[in-house]
Design an enzyme around this catalytic site. Structure first.
Site, mmCIF file in Angstrom:
data_model
loop_
_atom_site.group_PDB
_atom_site.id
_atom_site.type_symbol
_atom_site.label_atom_id
_atom_site.label_comp_id
_atom_site.label_asym_id
_atom_site.label_seq_id
_atom_site.Cartn_x
_atom_site.Cartn_y
_atom_site.Cartn_z
ATOM 1 N N TYR A 64 0.830 -1.205 0.000
ATOM 2 C CA TYR A 64 0.000 0.000 0.000
ATOM 3 C C TYR A 64 0.862 1.251 0.000
ATOM 4 O O TYR A 64 2.037 1.231 0.372
ATOM 5 C CB TYR A 64 -1.000 0.000 1.157
ATOM 6 N N CYS A 65 0.235 2.340 -0.476
ATOM 7 C CA CYS A 65 0.884 3.655 -0.518
ATOM 8 C C CYS A 65 -0.110 4.648 0.092
ATOM 9 O O CYS A 65 -0.860 4.289 0.985
ATOM 10 C CB CYS A 65 1.255 4.001 -1.963
ATOM 11 N N TYR A 66 -0.124 5.871 -0.391
ATOM 12 C CA TYR A 66 -1.053 6.877 0.140
ATOM 13 C C TYR A 66 -2.483 6.632 -0.318
ATOM 14 O O TYR A 66 -3.405 6.558 0.472
ATOM 15 C CB TYR A 66 -0.630 8.282 -0.291
ATOM 16 N N TYR A 93 -3.435 3.889 2.184
ATOM 17 C CA TYR A 93 -3.499 4.126 3.631
ATOM 18 C C TYR A 93 -4.660 5.040 3.995
ATOM 19 O O TYR A 93 -5.252 4.897 5.064
ATOM 20 C CB TYR A 93 -2.174 4.709 4.133
#
Length: 102
Positions: A64-66, A93
């Site tokens: 996962y990232c932003y 996130y």
């Protein structure tokens, strides 16, 4: 064609709760230190080679990232290194924080 799968936040939440994933956070270390999914590994250029070398290829990997965009390319990269079960978290996130606070 992508070798990784995308996973929605509800499915991910359930699987994470059951301990089914190695969780990879690809955000910068400052963001990671401010908050991350429990048990996540902050993966960066400095430790990705070790991760690839030392992680079992059949593990379920959640990246996962932003917001769920950058994680797709990292998930594809890991899949290209023979990881068989790589998932990119839709919404990243930000979606996780919303779900966690419901």
């Amino acid at each position: 064609m992508a070798k990784f799968k995308q996973i929605d936040i509800d499915s991910a939440f359930s699987k994470i709760d059951k301990g089914e994933f190695v969780i990879i956070d690809i955000r910068d270390s400052e963001s990671f230190n401010l908050g991350h999914i429990d048990g996540a590994i902050n993966l960066s250029n400095s430790n990705i080679s070790d991760f690839i070398s030392n992680t079992e290829k059949n593990k379920n990997i959640l990246v996962y990232c932003y917001h769920g965009n950058s994680s797709k390319s990292v998930a594809e990269f890991l899949a290209s290194h023979n990881f068989n079960n790589v998932y990119s978290l839709d919404g990243g996130y930000e979606a996780w924080k919303i779900k966690e606070n419901q």
